[in-house]
Design an enzyme around this catalytic site. Structure first.
Site, PDB file in Angstrom:
ATOM      1  CB  CYS A  50      -1.045   0.014   1.054  1.00 20.12           C
ATOM      2  SG  CYS A  50      -0.521  -0.473   2.873  1.00 20.12           S
ATOM      3  CG  PHE A  51       0.468   4.625  -2.565  1.00 19.76           C
ATOM      4  CD1 PHE A  51       0.554   6.029  -3.167  1.00 19.76           C
ATOM      5  CD2 PHE A  51      -0.145   2.849  -3.579  1.00 19.76           C
ATOM      6  CE1 PHE A  51      -0.458   5.924  -3.797  1.00 19.76           C
ATOM      7  CE2 PHE A  51      -1.270   3.693  -4.214  1.00 19.76           C
ATOM      8  CZ  PHE A  51      -0.922   4.842  -4.478  1.00 19.76           C
ATOM      9  CB  VAL A 168      -6.877  -0.841   1.245  1.00 20.86           C
ATOM     10  CG1 VAL A 168      -5.439  -1.585   0.963  1.00 20.86           C
ATOM     11  CG2 VAL A 168      -8.007  -1.611   2.192  1.00 20.86           C
ATOM     12  CE  LYS A 169      -3.505   7.233  -2.097  1.00 20.17           C
ATOM     13  NZ  LYS A 169      -4.291   7.394  -3.285  1.00 20.17           N
ATOM     14  CB  SER A 170      -4.298  -1.508  -2.611  1.00 19.85           C
ATOM     15  OG  SER A 170      -4.604  -2.075  -3.871  1.00 19.85           O
TER      16      SER A 170
END
Length: 309
Positions: A50-51, A168-170
């Site tokens: 993630c980021f 979720v910032k995957s």
């Protein structure tokens, strides 16, 4: 039998995104060339990680605490544990900013599952990699920001309730990449993703807002929208500007008939929309966009202004 590589034609690279600034990798400041991962890193093999992307102004990161909190939620959802506290990451962010020499810029905090084997089972990935990457980022010109951007509705769908939660910032952005490729092919600036029920989710890399009957509306996260930090900030700023603002499910009809439309994100900031699928938006840039743009800039100046130095 050894296969000889075939000579390749010489072409000039059109990529100008490689950072020239020092990066932070697992506790150390290193050159960009040293900020590398193994070909067996599951972030590379499977998009497993993630980021966060955030901006800094006057050498101060904007709303870093909110970005770190969202990063922790993403890490928790993916069951990835990193050996760094938020204080350590905040110190690393400040070190990257100082080393970059930039007053204003962009940072990406990126976490991969780490090195494992070729199988997708994460059990053998015991050491996540953590990077902080500074860059100079300008997504649109000042002229484009004044005139507005053109959007299309992508055929790529943001499936909700059937896979990974949009909050979720995957690292897996393939849906967004394909949607942006469609925008490129259509000769427009950005693409809108709907979910499988025909409700608006977001753009390939930004949240979207419309103004209808004077109210500011944006899709809820349950419809596939990222829980954006800029989105959250605008929902907080709107009442201070005397505007009603709320999450509401939207369809293409709501976009086409909007009084105003704009997109937003940490990288993009606020950008007005002039057309969607060839239909002209009534006002671009409209008065609501202009008021919020000024309020957003004032907030940045308040939280990151030179008086903090």
């Amino acid at each position: 039998m050894q296969v000889q590589p075939q000579p390749q034609p010489q072409t000039q690279s059109m990529c100008h995104t490689k950072t020239k600034y020092s990066c932070w990798k697992n506790g150390e400041l290193v050159s960009a060339d040293q900020a590398v991962v193994s070909i067996y890193d599951h972030g590379l093999l499977y998009g497993d990680g993630c980021f966060e992307g955030l901006r800094f102004y006057h050498r101060h990161p904007f709303r870093l605490d909110r970005h770190l909190a969202r990063l922790r939620r993403s890490l928790s959802a993916l069951a990835i544990t990193v050996p760094y506290t938020d204080d350590t990451l905040a110190e690393a962010v400040m070190a990257c900013i100082a080393r970059s020499g930039m007053g204003d810029g962009y940072l990406r905090i990126l976490v991969t599952r780490g090195e494992g084997d070729m199988g997708l089972n994460p059990r053998n990935c015991t050491a996540p990699n953590v990077f902080i990457i500074p860059a100079s980022l300008s997504l649109v010109s000042d002229e484009t920001r004044r005139q507005g951007v053109s959007l299309i509705t992508s055929s790529i769908k943001r499936a909700v309730g059937t896979g990974l939660d949009a909050r979720v910032k995957s690292l897996n952005y393939l849906h967004s990449v394909l949607a942006r490729a469609q925008a490129n092919a259509a000769g427009v600036d950005e693409a809108i993703l709907l979910n499988q029920f025909g409700q608006v989710a977001e753009c390939s890399a930004e949240n979207i807002f419309v103004v209808k009957a004077g109210s500011l509306l944006t899709p809820p996260v349950q419809d596939g929208a990222l829980e954006g930090i800029t989105r959250e900030t605008l929902l907080e700023l709107a009442p201070q500007q005397g505007l009603e603002a709320r999450e509401q499910s939207l369809t293409s009809y709501d976009l086409y008939t909007a009084e105003e439309c704009f997109i937003c994100g940490s990288g993009a900031r606020l950008i007005p929309v002039k057309t969607i699928d060839g239909r002209q938006i009534a006002q671009c840039p409209g008065p609501v966009y202009q008021r919020l743009s000024l309020a957003y800039k004032a907030l940045i100046d308040d939280e990151c202004g030179e008086k903090r130095q």
